[in-house]
Enzyme design. Structure first.
Site, PDB file in Angstrom:
ATOM      1  N   LYS A   1       0.806  -1.217   0.000  1.00  0.00           N
ATOM      2  CA  LYS A   1       0.000   0.000   0.000  1.00  0.00           C
ATOM      3  C   LYS A   1       0.842   1.271   0.000  1.00  0.00           C
ATOM      4  O   LYS A   1       0.369   2.341  -0.397  1.00  0.00           O
ATOM      5  CB  LYS A   1      -0.950   0.004   1.204  1.00  0.00           C
TER       6      LYS A   1
ATOM      7  N   LYS B   1      -7.325 -10.960  -7.094  1.00  0.00           N
ATOM      8  CA  LYS B   1      -8.500 -11.112  -6.245  1.00  0.00           C
ATOM      9  C   LYS B   1      -9.494  -9.988  -6.518  1.00  0.00           C
ATOM     10  O   LYS B   1      -9.103  -8.840  -6.761  1.00  0.00           O
ATOM     11  CB  LYS B   1      -8.079 -11.089  -4.771  1.00  0.00           C
TER      12      LYS B   1
ATOM     13  N   LYS C   1     -12.446  -4.219  -3.679  1.00  0.00           N
ATOM     14  CA  LYS C   1     -13.249  -2.999  -3.573  1.00  0.00           C
ATOM     15  C   LYS C   1     -12.478  -1.784  -4.067  1.00  0.00           C
ATOM     16  O   LYS C   1     -13.070  -0.759  -4.379  1.00  0.00           O
ATOM     17  CB  LYS C   1     -13.663  -2.770  -2.118  1.00  0.00           C
TER      18      LYS C   1
END
Length: 325
Positions: A110, A191, A194
């Site tokens: 991230k 995967k 969102k």
């Protein structure tokens, strides 16, 4: 019964991967000792526009209740409504080694390539540990990408217990077998997420059945025409995994069903099965959307229940650390 803790962030739009891997499983397996938390404090490690977290939190709560989570059975609440989470997070931060945080792969992913990264993004594994340990949790159902966080939680709890006396239960991760990793329809090697730049490969809970069917019919498949799962057929494997997850039928049985049939037949069947699977929750969500005050009431009741357990744990922690009472 073992005490189970599960948390979910109110970010992005809930999708089928969240539903299969977590939310519907929580509802099916809920017991009085199960604790379900909307972790809104985790959501602000990356800056959000004013009001977004509040809006997403309420929306996610409606999906949790629409799935069948019953506030009369399990405990469903919002993380920031129970102040002991942040109190314990600081104490655990003083028990966690920087080297342990440096090894966390999600922080590396991230923060990679970003000029400014918040300290909260770096230290949030200690808040996650606090979330779990606060409720003397026995089991934490997680996807396999979260097991590193549970290992850190175990290490920190064991270190605290060794330093201050037996205070925390040492939790363990439990990983769902079917549907633990629902892959993107357009990028089956990734995967379903969102936070993906494009939602064309994600089946959103809030979309219409027509939109869901359209995305599935446009799903990436593979060369050849045989409907079988395998490492050389990620697209078809993803569709078969989806069908298995929503119907409960195993892959070999599904492969036999589609022997001699085409990819189009598979996609049509998957679309119908997915819509059948999600339809009751979509209908219940529409009802809850009309009464947000009731949703807030249920969350408040959950926070009261959670707070009683959390304060009992914190009383023990304060005594163990040696704070002046």
């Amino acid at each position: 019964m073992p005490r189970v803790f599960s948390g979910i962030q109110p970010t992005g739009d809930p999708h089928l991967g969240n539903w299969i891997g977590a939310i519907s499983r929580w509802a099916d397996e809920q017991q009085p000792d199960h604790v379900f938390c909307i972790v809104d404090l985790h959501a602000i490690t990356i800056p959000k526009p004013p009001g977004e977290v509040r809006e997403k939190t309420l929306d996610l709560a409606m999906w949790l209740f629409a799935a069948g989570l019953d506030p009369e059975v399990s405990t469903v609440f919002v993380q920031s409504h129970v102040r002991q989470h942040t109190e314990l997070a600081w104490i655990l931060a003083c028990t966690t080694q920087m080297g342990e945080l440096n090894r966390m792969t999600q922080f590396k992913e991230k923060s990679d390539g970003k000029d400014g990264v918040s300290a909260g993004l770096y230290t949030y594994p200690t808040l996650m540990a606090a979330d779990i340990l606060l409720y003397q949790t026995d089991e934490v159902p997680v996807g396999d990408d979260q097991t590193q966080h549970i290992e850190l939680t175990r290490d920190v709890a064991q270190r605290f217990n060794a330093r201050h006396g037996e205070t925390f239960v040492i939790p363990k991760a439990t990983i769902p077998r079917a549907g633990a990793r629902v892959m993107d329809l357009q990028r089956p090697e990734d995967k379903m997420s969102k936070s993906a730049e494009s939602q064309s490969g994600a089946i959103l809970l809030a979309e219409t059945e027509k939109q869901t069917a359209k995305k599935i019919m446009r799903a990436v498949t593979d060369s050849g025409s045989e409907v079988v799962a395998g490492p050389d057929k990620p697209g078809v494997t993803n569709l078969l995994d989806l069908l298995s997850a929503v119907t409960g039928r195993d892959i070999p049985t599904l492969e036999a069903d589609f022997e001699g049939k085409m990819y189009g037949d598979l996609k049509k069947t998957v679309a119908e099965a997915v819509n059948d699977f999600v339809r009751p929750a979509r209908e219940r969500y529409a009802e809850l959307e009309k009464d947000p005050a009731e949703v807030r009431r249920m969350l408040a009741a959950g926070a009261t229940k959670a707070g009683e357990v959390a304060e009992q744990t914190m009383a023990d922690v304060r005594e163990a650390v040696g704070f002046l009472q």
